[in-house]
Design an enzyme around this catalytic site. Structure first.
Site, PDB file in Angstrom:
ATOM      1  N   PHE A  25      18.452  36.462  -7.375  1.00 52.90           N
ATOM      2  CA  PHE A  25      17.412  36.773  -6.415  1.00 52.90           C
ATOM      3  C   PHE A  25      17.679  38.042  -5.606  1.00 52.90           C
ATOM      4  CE2 PHE A  25      17.110  32.003  -6.565  1.00 52.90           C
ATOM      5  CZ  PHE A  25      15.982  31.985  -7.361  1.00 52.90           C
ATOM      6  N   LYS A  40      21.660  43.365   1.603  1.00 59.75           N
ATOM      7  CA  LYS A  40      21.192  42.551   0.496  1.00 59.75           C
ATOM      8  C   LYS A  40      19.720  42.876   0.244  1.00 59.75           C
ATOM      9  CE  LYS A  40      24.474  38.785   0.784  1.00 59.75           C
ATOM     10  NZ  LYS A  40      24.664  37.321   0.737  1.00 59.75           N
ATOM     11  N   ASP A  80      27.625  26.875  -1.676  1.00 59.65           N
ATOM     12  CA  ASP A  80      28.276  27.745  -2.661  1.00 59.65           C
ATOM     13  C   ASP A  80      29.641  28.202  -2.171  1.00 59.65           C
ATOM     14  OD1 ASP A  80      28.555  28.987  -5.084  1.00 59.65           O
ATOM     15  OD2 ASP A  80      27.416  30.773  -4.545  1.00 59.65           O
TER      16      ASP A  80
END
Length: 457
Positions: free
Chosen positions: A21, A41, A139
């Site tokens: 993504f 990002k 994660d």
């Protein structure tokens, strides 16, 4: 994207990662003085499918919200900006100068139990803060946990996969239609099924611990097909108490694990804070032996007293060529004469010349295992009457190292050497503590403190 300046401020320097993504870049903030690195990002989903676009945007906005929520904690990256520029979406956050845990957990190199316990405690302390905000990271893996170079603190990064937990999910109900996110090996079954809970993060921390203590990546560990239990304890030197804690952290059923990061931390602290207690003995025994006991203690303390090392005063040796710093007793002599053949750059000598510590650096591009084997050969070839009496692991400036203890002769003198070795890039660092056997234990604590102070940037 390289050299693009976002909103006239954040200049992209290089690509450092790409996921489904988004793409992560290292950038600089052109409006503040150095150090001005930051992380950008960029929302770049690999598919144009409307559902994928919706989910990607949701994850990015969730990360920005989470970072804004958590980023005031010093061990979580601070959110600097959340930007929409034309059709592009960007998150700008604090850059954590340091390294991620993949550099501390190389494959095939088991780490000492003491270091692993402390590492897990440090991770759990940050995870408690995250869970207190009703957020699951989802994660946690060595690549998403960094050690800050400035103060060696653990920092948890990459909140792109976080899952907020609303109060309706704090009972027995589970979130519906959650996206399966996480890294294989660190992701438990309920998370794979799209139903993460707080103990899903604890499972990941436990797997990091097992990876560290065994030197085996989680995806290479066996699993009992009947129970789902991770099989890892075979042939590993680990205390039963610590092994039991790790087993509970990675239990197949999430309700069998520690349900909170705080309870997992408490379990680890109970191992590291175990206190020695006197056995119950008849009071008459103490009356009879008190005088003898006091005299015995006095003799032992006298014989094993530590020699004064410069009154505790320390000096610092710095070598900018090799980015090396080490603290040493001020009264020890410093010999900086280099020996190209051996790689020696520094020798620190005890005032009465009863002990010395030598630092050597040489080019090397192999593995730590092979370097240790090569050094054993070197010891056997060059140390007279060499006898390797012990080998082990060691942590050198938060990274794996190896140790060798050997006895031998220097002329007519019987000596004992303690070798500590580690790798940085294409260089091998060797620290040798050497003393006459009679003096070895006296100066070993000083040598260990020097090695502990060593910094290799």
């Amino acid at each position: 994207m390289i050299d693009r300046i976002i909103t006239g401020r954040y200049k992209i320097i290089k690509n450092i990662g790409k996921g489904s993504f988004g793409t992560t870049y290292l950038a600089i903030d052109t409006q503040i003085p150095e150090p001005n690195e930051c992380i950008v990002k960029h929302f770049t989903p690999s598919s144009k499918d409307p559902e994928v676009l919706k989910k990607a945007k949701e994850l990015f906005e969730r990360e920005a919200k989470t970072l804004n929520q958590l980023g005031k904690h010093p061990q979580i990256p601070m959110l600097l900006a959340h930007i929409q520029e034309n059709q592009d979406f960007f998150i700008v956050q604090e850059y954590i100068a340091g390294h991620d845990l993949t550099q501390e957990l190389p494959n095939g190199v088991p780490i000492s139990e003491k270091f692993v316990i402390q590492l897990l405690k440090n991770i759990l302390e940050v995870l408690i803060v995250i869970h207190e905000q009703e957020v699951i990271h989802r994660d946690l893996n060595p690549g998403n946990i960094r050690r800050r170079i400035k103060n060696k603190e653990i920092v948890i990064i990459d909140f792109g996969a976080v899952k907020e937990i609303s109060t309706q999910y704090l009972g027995n109900q589970q979130p519906q239609n959650a996206t399966s996110i996480g890294t294989p090996g660190y992701r438990p079954k309920e998370q794979t099924d799209g139903n993460p809970v707080f103990s899903s993060d604890i499972y990941a921390v436990g797997m990091i611990g097992i990876q560290a203590i065994t030197g085996i990546h989680p995806i290479n560990l066996s699993v009992d097909s009947r129970t789902g239990k991770v099989i890892w304890r075979n042939d590993i030197k680990v205390s039963n108490k610590f092994a039991d804690v790790l087993d509970k952290m990675v239990s197949y059923h999430h309700q069998d694990r520690y349900l909170t990061a705080k309870s997992a931390l408490t379990a680890l602290e109970s191992i590291s804070h175990t206190k020695w207690k006197l056995p119950k003995i008849n009071p008459l025994f103490w009356k009879v032996t008190f005088t003898g006991l006091v005299m015995t203690i006095a003799v032992v303390l006298f014989l094993n007293r530590r020699l004064p090392e410069c009154g505790g005063k320390l000096a610092i040796y710095q070598n900018t060529e090799y980015n090396l710093n080490i603290k040493y007793p001020e009264c020890w002599q410093r010999d900086e004469s280099a020996e190209p053949f051996s790689g020696k750059i520094l020798t620190l000598i005890q005032p009465q010349e009863n002990a010395k510590l030598i630092i050597s650096i040489s080019p090397y591009s192999g593995t730590l295992d092979n370097y240790q084997k090569l050094h054993i050969q070197d010891i056997e070839n060059h140390l007279e009457a060499a006898d390797i009496i012990e080998q082990g692991t060691h942590i050198v400036d938060n990274k794996p190292g190896r140790t060798i203890i050997a006895t031998g002769k220097n002329g007519d003198e019987n000596i004992k050497n303690f070798y500590v070795m580690t790798l940085r890039g294409n260089k091998a660092y060797l620290i040798t503590y050497s003393a006459a056997i009679a003096d070895y234990d006296k100066f070993l604590p000083t040598a260990e403190k020097m090695i502990q102070s060593l910094e290799l940037q």
